[in-house]
Design an enzyme around this catalytic site. Structure first.
Site, PDB file in Angstrom:
ATOM      1  N   SER A  90       0.860  -1.191   0.000  1.00 52.43           N
ATOM      2  CA  SER A  90       0.000   0.000   0.000  1.00 52.43           C
ATOM      3  C   SER A  90       0.890   1.233   0.000  1.00 52.43           C
ATOM      4  O   SER A  90       1.471   1.580   1.027  1.00 52.43           O
ATOM      5  CB  SER A  90      -0.907   0.005   1.233  1.00 52.43           C
ATOM      6  N   LYS A 117      -7.239   2.154  -2.641  1.00 62.28           N
ATOM      7  CA  LYS A 117      -6.861   1.774  -1.279  1.00 62.28           C
ATOM      8  C   LYS A 117      -6.832   2.996  -0.363  1.00 62.28           C
ATOM      9  O   LYS A 117      -7.294   2.938   0.780  1.00 62.28           O
ATOM     10  CB  LYS A 117      -5.502   1.069  -1.281  1.00 62.28           C
ATOM     11  N   LYS A 140       0.190   6.003   8.551  1.00 62.15           N
ATOM     12  CA  LYS A 140       0.931   5.921   7.287  1.00 62.15           C
ATOM     13  C   LYS A 140      -0.021   6.113   6.105  1.00 62.15           C
ATOM     14  O   LYS A 140       0.268   6.870   5.176  1.00 62.15           O
ATOM     15  CB  LYS A 140       1.638   4.558   7.183  1.00 62.15           C
TER      16      LYS A 140
END
Lengths: 293, 293
Positions: free
Chosen positions: B94, B169, B237
């Site tokens: 990701s 995502k 993150k």
């Protein structure tokens, strides 16, 4: 059962229709003349909230806001003046939880039980009898009124004591507004980054991001179908309940406050009567980009 | 099929396990020694990303963040040095959508197709082969790799061109964070107003406020079960990806920024390794009240 019903608006009228279909006697009061189709179904028009309370064993109120409920209950020719022991007062309006507790205490002082029982599901749910009904009050009274609730709704929960139904409705409106915001930012990001928001919505539907709001309001943002639905002005009223009650309760709801500002910004565009999914219009202004053209 | 696989961490190792169970040959590379159970299943350990690329027809990358992918692809003894025409590079990490497009272009320049294919569903989904996989790339390459995706996941969508998988995502992580915030404020309000948050959650589950997050993370807030799950540090993150990409794209994501600040506040409490549902701890500090004691 004999039911006094005060407030036959967009929500109240179809709810009365369901009660009449269920075989109950309804004594209806509204500031406007009662709709002919409701009278044809057998409702009796009465001239005041007081008279509705005199005629009914259960008195249901469905009016717009906290001050309206206060006038209906305690104003001149109000419900309180028509009550006698053991009549049940049921407020199905969406109003302040804090004031609801005060109203309930004053009604209880007249030997009458009180339920707060706000709904969600809108006009469609009112007509179909599929409303979600969130109830505050005692179990005995809830059990007595439940057959009436079951004519009007499907997902019926006794959440807690008086005020808990209204509290639950406010919680519902907080989640709905903030999830609209979540879906709006996500689809806007996806679109700005060059992805097709419709495909992104589809890909996300199975996972942790899935919600009724992504499904229904996400689609409205993509298809630009902002006809209400549930108007921004009404959601502003509900978030105002959240924020004013939070202030009274001495607590912070930072993102609820921000969601309200986004609604205010959509209103500034002249779009306060659009569906609440149009909150994305405010996010689009901030981003200088639209989810879809 | 011969698969080079780089990054056998918490996610990568069970994904390799699924590929081996599906009858594929895996050439595995990681900074740490490959887990014995993976070697016993038949994986071949190789000494570099370059060697994984030389041995595999499809090269899958599953590492923590954007700089890690860059090193794996283009660093010394990286994937790019081991590529020959028509090998397929699949980044399932990701990472940043903007950088992903650059990486894809550089790989395409070596006559190799590229897919970005980040996942959601966590360690549980990786072990069970039930990951949601969001893919960016071309249809032909997607079709070739799809049998591998189907060993690892269930809800598999080609969202668009390169970058669209990562964009999707990020959109997922925006919605999840902001819905956690929505549920947190709503349950906190309900609790502070004196209602039972567990009953409120139950009452809301059928209506417009319903979501996976209300169901699962709402319950965690009520039961105070903040063991990960998905750690706040990881969600920080992901929101950093959202916010830094938004800055590059020149757009505003005001509530995503605020949600990140709430995660930062939970980190300030020393709780960055709790499940992301613990975002409610920051809201609780602001409100001086807890959803449940």
């Amino acid at each position: 059962m004999k039911i006094g019903f005060i407030g036959l608006g967009i929500m109240g009228a179809p709810m009365v229709g369901r009660l009449l279909d269920g075989g109950h006697q309804v004594f209806a009061n509204d500031l406007n003349p009662i709709q002919p189709e409701i009278l044809e179904k057998g409702a009796t028009q009465v001239s005041s909230a007081k008279e509705a309370a005199e005629m009914g064993d259960v008195i249901i109120i469905m009016v717009p806001d906290t001050p309206d409920v206060e006038i209906v209950l305690f104003g001149e020719n109000g419900v309180a003046q028509g009550l006698s022991s053991d009549k049940i007062v049921v407020d199905m309006s969406s109003i302040s939880p804090v004031e609801t507790k005060e109203f309930a205490e004053k009604i209880n002082a007249r030997d009458c039980p009180y339920l707060d029982a706000p709904v969600s599901g809108g006009e469609v749910g009112a007509k179909a009898g599929t409303l979600t009904i969130m109830v505050g009050g005692d179990q005995t009274t809830f059990d007595k009124v439940k057959p009436l609730f079951e004519l009007m709704g499907q997902n019926i929960t006794l959440v807690g004591d008086n005020g808990a139904g209204q509290t639950c409705k406010v919680a519902n409106q907080i989640i709905v507004a903030l999830t609209i915001e979540a879906v709006g930012e996500a689809l806007l990001f996806a679109s700005k980054a060059g992805a097709d928001p419709a495909k992104v919505r589809q890909a996300l539907m199975g996972g942790f991001a899935s919600s009724k709001i992504l499904e229904i309001h996400g689609e409205r943002m993509i298809k630009r179908t902002f006809d209400p639905g549930f108007r921004i002005t009404l959601h502003q009223k509900d978030l105002n309940l959240a924020l004013s009650n939070a202030r009274k309760l001495r607590m912070a709801l930072p993102n609820t406050a921000f969601a309200q500002e986004l609604f205010n910004s959509v209103a500034a565009q002249g779009n306060a009567d659009l569906d609440h999914s149009a909150m994305v219009l405010a996010l689009e202004k901030l981003a200088e980009h639209k989810v879809c053209e």
